[in-house]
Design an enzyme around this catalytic site. Structure first.
Site, PDB file in Angstrom:
ATOM      1  N   ASP A  31       1.024  -1.462  -0.040  1.00  0.00           N
ATOM      2  CA  ASP A  31      -0.225  -0.019   0.204  1.00  0.00           C
ATOM      3  C   ASP A  31       1.132   1.248   0.645  1.00  0.00           C
ATOM      4  O   ASP A  31       2.324   1.322   0.721  1.00  0.00           O
ATOM      5  CB  ASP A  31      -0.636  -0.237   1.528  1.00  0.00           C
ATOM      6  CG  ASP A  31      -1.806   0.836   1.061  1.00  0.00           C
ATOM      7  OD1 ASP A  31      -2.959   0.683   1.161  1.00  0.00           O
ATOM      8  OD2 ASP A  31      -1.299   2.306   1.236  1.00  0.00           O
ATOM      9  N   ILE A  32       0.655   1.946  -0.767  1.00  0.00           N
ATOM     10  CA  ILE A  32       1.264   2.951  -0.501  1.00  0.00           C
ATOM     11  C   ILE A  32       1.587   4.431   0.326  1.00  0.00           C
ATOM     12  O   ILE A  32       2.061   4.942   0.508  1.00  0.00           O
ATOM     13  CB  ILE A  32       0.525   4.317  -2.433  1.00  0.00           C
ATOM     14  CG1 ILE A  32       2.278   5.278  -2.757  1.00  0.00           C
ATOM     15  CG2 ILE A  32      -0.516   5.304  -1.584  1.00  0.00           C
ATOM     16  CD1 ILE A  32       1.685   5.449  -3.812  1.00  0.00           C
ATOM     17  N   ASN A  88     -13.359  -2.607   2.285  1.00  0.00           N
ATOM     18  CA  ASN A  88     -13.769  -2.278   2.645  1.00  0.00           C
ATOM     19  C   ASN A  88     -14.494  -1.639   1.002  1.00  0.00           C
ATOM     20  O   ASN A  88     -14.107  -2.691   0.180  1.00  0.00           O
ATOM     21  CB  ASN A  88     -12.481  -0.692   2.327  1.00  0.00           C
ATOM     22  CG  ASN A  88     -12.327  -0.657   3.608  1.00  0.00           C
ATOM     23  OD1 ASN A  88     -12.949  -0.361   4.549  1.00  0.00           O
ATOM     24  ND2 ASN A  88     -11.115   0.299   3.168  1.00  0.00           N
ATOM     25  N   VAL A  97     -10.830   3.411  -3.713  1.00  0.00           N
ATOM     26  CA  VAL A  97     -10.332   1.948  -4.797  1.00  0.00           C
ATOM     27  C   VAL A  97     -10.946   2.153  -5.605  1.00  0.00           C
ATOM     28  O   VAL A  97     -11.334   0.605  -4.723  1.00  0.00           O
ATOM     29  CB  VAL A  97      -8.642   1.659  -4.953  1.00  0.00           C
ATOM     30  CG1 VAL A  97      -8.231   1.600  -6.363  1.00  0.00           C
ATOM     31  CG2 VAL A  97      -7.451   3.054  -4.996  1.00  0.00           C
ATOM     32  N   HIS A 101     -10.467  -4.944  -4.046  1.00  0.00           N
ATOM     33  CA  HIS A 101      -9.107  -4.832  -3.123  1.00  0.00           C
ATOM     34  C   HIS A 101      -8.886  -5.566  -1.702  1.00  0.00           C
ATOM     35  O   HIS A 101      -9.835  -5.217  -0.898  1.00  0.00           O
ATOM     36  CB  HIS A 101      -8.417  -3.809  -3.101  1.00  0.00           C
ATOM     37  CG  HIS A 101      -8.664  -2.811  -2.189  1.00  0.00           C
ATOM     38  ND1 HIS A 101      -9.190  -2.202  -3.420  1.00  0.00           N
ATOM     39  CD2 HIS A 101      -8.532  -2.331  -1.730  1.00  0.00           C
ATOM     40  CE1 HIS A 101      -9.788  -0.638  -2.420  1.00  0.00           C
ATOM     41  NE2 HIS A 101      -9.194  -0.958  -1.396  1.00  0.00           N
ATOM     42  N   HIS A 103      -7.184  -5.564   2.306  1.00  0.00           N
ATOM     43  CA  HIS A 103      -5.793  -5.122   2.619  1.00  0.00           C
ATOM     44  C   HIS A 103      -5.627  -6.148   3.570  1.00  0.00           C
ATOM     45  O   HIS A 103      -5.809  -6.988   4.499  1.00  0.00           O
ATOM     46  CB  HIS A 103      -6.424  -3.821   3.422  1.00  0.00           C
ATOM     47  CG  HIS A 103      -6.993  -2.588   3.324  1.00  0.00           C
ATOM     48  ND1 HIS A 103      -6.148  -1.699   2.600  1.00  0.00           N
ATOM     49  CD2 HIS A 103      -7.717  -2.520   1.972  1.00  0.00           C
ATOM     50  CE1 HIS A 103      -6.534  -0.930   2.453  1.00  0.00           C
ATOM     51  NE2 HIS A 103      -8.223  -1.392   1.984  1.00  0.00           N
TER      52      HIS A 103
HETATM   53  P1  AMP Z   1      -9.884   1.334   0.081  1.00  0.00           P
HETATM   54  O1  AMP Z   1     -10.091   2.777   0.956  1.00  0.00           O
HETATM   55  O2  AMP Z   1     -10.013   0.267   0.697  1.00  0.00           O
HETATM   56  O3  AMP Z   1     -10.352   1.759  -1.110  1.00  0.00           O
HETATM   57  O4  AMP Z   1      -8.168   1.143  -0.318  1.00  0.00           O
HETATM   58  C1  AMP Z   1      -7.773   2.521  -1.320  1.00  0.00           C
HETATM   59  C2  AMP Z   1      -5.628   1.826  -1.142  1.00  0.00           C
HETATM   60  O5  AMP Z   1      -5.247   2.178  -1.489  1.00  0.00           O
HETATM   61  C3  AMP Z   1      -5.714   3.297   0.616  1.00  0.00           C
HETATM   62  O6  AMP Z   1      -5.156   2.023   1.505  1.00  0.00           O
HETATM   63  C4  AMP Z   1      -4.482   3.473  -0.906  1.00  0.00           C
HETATM   64  O7  AMP Z   1      -3.470   3.732   0.647  1.00  0.00           O
HETATM   65  C5  AMP Z   1      -4.064   2.608  -1.700  1.00  0.00           C
HETATM   66  N1  AMP Z   1      -3.389   3.086  -2.897  1.00  0.00           N
HETATM   67  C6  AMP Z   1      -4.085   4.205  -3.900  1.00  0.00           C
HETATM   68  N2  AMP Z   1      -3.451   3.937  -4.564  1.00  0.00           N
HETATM   69  C7  AMP Z   1      -2.267   3.621  -4.343  1.00  0.00           C
HETATM   70  C8  AMP Z   1      -1.451   2.962  -5.258  1.00  0.00           C
HETATM   71  N3  AMP Z   1      -1.245   3.713  -6.575  1.00  0.00           N
HETATM   72  N4  AMP Z   1      -0.014   2.067  -4.980  1.00  0.00           N
HETATM   73  C9  AMP Z   1      -0.442   1.454  -3.383  1.00  0.00           C
HETATM   74  N5  AMP Z   1      -1.487   0.948  -3.113  1.00  0.00           N
HETATM   75  C10 AMP Z   1      -2.183   2.877  -3.607  1.00  0.00           C
END
Ligand code: AMP
Ligand code: ZN
Length: 115
Positions: A31-32, A88, A97, A101, A103
């Site tokens: 995760d970024i 989520n 996003v 996915h 986590h």
């Molecule tokens: P969610 O709130 O469950 O949609 O989580 C989306 C996750 O994606 C967040 O924890 C972000 O930090 C992560 N994220 C967004 N863009 C990227 C990226 N380019 N590379 C890695 N993680 C990302």
């Protein structure tokens, strides 16, 4: 694959990702914005917008997604100490996003509150 989806772009190699696992159907990357020492995202390579979009026919995919997270947790040394898996779903579920996915979060004592 959708051009606007950041995770599809990581799958396609068009956006950077710290990839820790991949096979024909799945990808896992850091995760970024990590919330803990270990914070990985496990995704199907096909674009599924959210958990809510999963179909009965995708049960095996959902199970495999979880099993990959379990294996990664072991690989990261978290099996004994524990960890958290989170999906989520949708706006009130905190999904940002729109590509399914999972986590995998661990490496510290996590708070008890889920929301
Ligand atoms: P969610 O709130 O469950 O949609 O989580 C989306 C996750 O994606 C967040 O924890 C972000 O930090 C992560 N994220 C967004 N863009 C990227 C990226 N380019 N590379 C890695 N993680 C990302
Ligand atoms: Zn996507």
């Amino acid at each position: 694959m959708t051009d606007e989806c950041i995770f599809c772009r990581i799958v396609a190699g068009e956006a950077p990702g710290d990839i820790v696992y991949q096979d024909e159907r799945f990808l896992a990357f850091s995760d970024i914005s990590p919330q803990a020492p270990t914070h990985l995202l496990v995704i199907p390579k096909i674009h599924i917008t959210s958990f809510a979009e999963l179909t009965e026919g995708q049960q095996e995919l959902a199970g495999r997604l979880m099993m990959i997270a379990k294996n990664l947790a072991e690989k990261c040394g978290l099996a004994k100490s524990g960890y958290r898996l989170v999906i989520n779903c949708g706006s009130e579920g905190g999904q940002v996003v729109p590509h399914l996915h999972l986590h995998l979060i661990g490496g510290r004592k996590l708070g008890g509150k889920l929301g």
